[in-house]
Design an enzyme around this catalytic site. Sequence first.
Site, PDB file in Angstrom:
ATOM      1  N   ARG A  49      33.647  35.840  32.524  1.00 30.76           N
ATOM      2  CA  ARG A  49      34.658  36.536  33.317  1.00 30.76           C
ATOM      3  C   ARG A  49      33.941  37.291  34.442  1.00 30.76           C
ATOM      4  O   ARG A  49      32.716  37.351  34.459  1.00 30.76           O
ATOM      5  CB  ARG A  49      35.475  37.470  32.423  1.00 30.76           C
ATOM      6  CG  ARG A  49      34.608  38.268  31.462  1.00 30.76           C
ATOM      7  CD  ARG A  49      35.104  39.620  31.185  1.00 30.76           C
ATOM      8  NE  ARG A  49      35.188  40.424  32.382  1.00 30.76           N
ATOM      9  CZ  ARG A  49      34.146  40.980  32.991  1.00 30.76           C
ATOM     10  NH1 ARG A  49      32.909  40.846  32.556  1.00 30.76           N
ATOM     11  NH2 ARG A  49      34.314  41.719  34.089  1.00 30.76           N
ATOM     12  N   ALA A  51      34.535  37.847  38.789  1.00 30.39           N
ATOM     13  CA  ALA A  51      34.718  36.852  39.854  1.00 30.39           C
ATOM     14  C   ALA A  51      33.459  36.019  40.159  1.00 30.39           C
ATOM     15  O   ALA A  51      33.521  34.783  40.164  1.00 30.39           O
ATOM     16  CB  ALA A  51      35.246  37.555  41.104  1.00 30.39           C
ATOM     17  N   GLN A 196      37.353  45.943  29.290  1.00 31.11           N
ATOM     18  CA  GLN A 196      36.098  45.508  29.927  1.00 31.11           C
ATOM     19  C   GLN A 196      35.146  46.675  30.173  1.00 31.11           C
ATOM     20  O   GLN A 196      33.954  46.465  30.408  1.00 31.11           O
ATOM     21  CB  GLN A 196      36.379  44.773  31.248  1.00 31.11           C
ATOM     22  CG  GLN A 196      36.984  43.394  31.094  1.00 31.11           C
ATOM     23  CD  GLN A 196      38.483  43.429  31.248  1.00 31.11           C
ATOM     24  OE1 GLN A 196      39.123  44.415  30.899  1.00 31.11           O
ATOM     25  NE2 GLN A 196      39.061  42.357  31.755  1.00 31.11           N
ATOM     26  N   ASP A 236      38.043  40.995  42.999  1.00 32.28           N
ATOM     27  CA  ASP A 236      38.325  39.592  42.669  1.00 32.28           C
ATOM     28  C   ASP A 236      38.726  38.804  43.896  1.00 32.28           C
ATOM     29  O   ASP A 236      38.533  37.596  43.964  1.00 32.28           O
ATOM     30  CB  ASP A 236      39.410  39.507  41.599  1.00 32.28           C
ATOM     31  CG  ASP A 236      38.828  39.961  40.274  1.00 32.28           C
ATOM     32  OD1 ASP A 236      38.778  41.188  40.042  1.00 32.28           O
ATOM     33  OD2 ASP A 236      38.366  39.098  39.515  1.00 32.28           O
ATOM     34  N   LYS A 247      40.683  44.586  39.035  1.00 31.08           N
ATOM     35  CA  LYS A 247      41.323  44.803  37.733  1.00 31.08           C
ATOM     36  C   LYS A 247      42.406  45.874  37.805  1.00 31.08           C
ATOM     37  O   LYS A 247      42.220  46.902  38.458  1.00 31.08           O
ATOM     38  CB  LYS A 247      40.245  45.196  36.725  1.00 31.08           C
ATOM     39  CG  LYS A 247      40.688  45.437  35.316  1.00 31.08           C
ATOM     40  CD  LYS A 247      41.427  44.271  34.705  1.00 31.08           C
ATOM     41  CE  LYS A 247      40.703  42.949  34.870  1.00 31.08           C
ATOM     42  NZ  LYS A 247      41.431  41.799  34.331  1.00 31.08           N
TER      43      LYS A 247
HETATM   44  O1  MRU Z   1      39.655  39.807  34.229  1.00 28.84           O
HETATM   45  P1  MRU Z   1      38.186  39.960  34.545  1.00 28.84           P
HETATM   46  O2  MRU Z   1      37.420  40.644  33.460  1.00 28.84           O
HETATM   47  O3  MRU Z   1      37.569  38.655  34.981  1.00 28.84           O
HETATM   48  O4  MRU Z   1      38.213  40.931  35.796  1.00 28.84           O
HETATM   49  C1  MRU Z   1      37.012  41.331  36.379  1.00 28.84           C
HETATM   50  C2  MRU Z   1      37.177  42.316  37.450  1.00 28.84           C
HETATM   51  O5  MRU Z   1      38.263  42.716  37.818  1.00 28.84           O
HETATM   52  C3  MRU Z   1      35.952  42.737  38.149  1.00 28.84           C
HETATM   53  O6  MRU Z   1      36.029  44.057  38.553  1.00 28.84           O
HETATM   54  C4  MRU Z   1      35.796  41.836  39.374  1.00 28.84           C
HETATM   55  O7  MRU Z   1      35.814  40.483  38.989  1.00 28.84           O
HETATM   56  C5  MRU Z   1      34.584  42.099  40.094  1.00 28.84           C
HETATM   57  S1  MRU Z   1      33.254  41.373  39.251  1.00 28.84           S
HETATM   58  C6  MRU Z   1      31.808  41.595  39.982  1.00 28.84           C
END
Ligand code: MRU
Length: 333
Positions: A49, A51, A196, A236, A247
């Site tokens: 998980r 981005a 997370q 993302d 998020k």
């Molecule tokens: O749903 P996820 O855990 O994939 O969401 C991740 C996030 O929102 C992170 O903050 C985002 O991907 C930035 S990662 C460097």
Amino acid sequence: MSQTQYPTLTEDHSAILILDQTRLPREAVMLRLATLEDAAHAIRVMQVRGAPLIGATAAYGVALGLADDASDARLQHVIDTLAATRPTAINLHWALERMRRVLQESALATRRDVAWTEARAIATADKAANAAIGRHGLELLQTMWQGERPINVMTHCNAGRLATVEHGTALAPVYAAHTAGLPVHVWVSETRPRGQGLLTAWELREAGVPHTLLADNAAGLLMMQGRVDLVIVGADRIAANGDTANKVGTYLKALAARAHGVPFYVAAPLSTIDFACPSGDAIPIEERAADELGAGDTPVANPAFDVTPATLISGIVSERGIAQASELGQWKP
Ligand code: MRU
């Protein structure tokens, strides 16, 4: 537990190994992905998980998917399958389009090898971009540090090394500061419903960086009390006008930060900027399963992301430096 012991993604002959994030922080287990279906499943159920890591895994997923058939029809099927796994993180589509461009130009006989080489290049570039984000962010932290206490950074979700191939995005400046001897402490927001923030706490602990976990709803109070020097979050998808999807809960932190005069930064590689997307309204927001809230038969809304308007963002840190949201055009490829 050292960072090298558990990389987020590494090659293993004609397969890849990923750190299964659904089992963290309880246990650190590497999982072998050998097929297109393995890779698509890992992204969908969030074994990988974040981005940038989703993008790199998808690139390797293309290589895995071409193992027995590298035809144009198979390439299209592989890309369609991976593209349907998660909607919001643009890095997924960015990586798939980059793979498509390169593979369409390569001869069928060499396509499989070219796919592995390109996936490796995407993973390597992610590490380099995040290291550069760390260097630029470190300069920001050095400028802001008042000297009498550690600089207090608040973050949300996990935009650390676990969300990337290495270094992290929002946490890259934190790691750079820690390595440089700048005293730094991280407020880690729990990030309901999937928690997370616990991943962030796990990796900060692994790296020896001082941190404190808080319930998401405590963030405003800490800012009001002057205990937060700046907020840094990942992204993302960043629209061309600087509106940023991250998020769910990020937007509330940005509002609280504005109310209390706390600078609010977004850190992300250029692969997270979607120049074809004019503004936040056009960003698709993932709606996740109701059972993540554990509410039984009660009707549930579970948007996984929200959009922070560019006007609430103090600056965007990328591998190219730090820019205002209104200046993003200078980074357009
Ligand atoms: O749903 P996820 O855990 O994939 O969401 C991740 C996030 O929102 C992170 O903050 C985002 O991907 C930035 S990662 C460097």
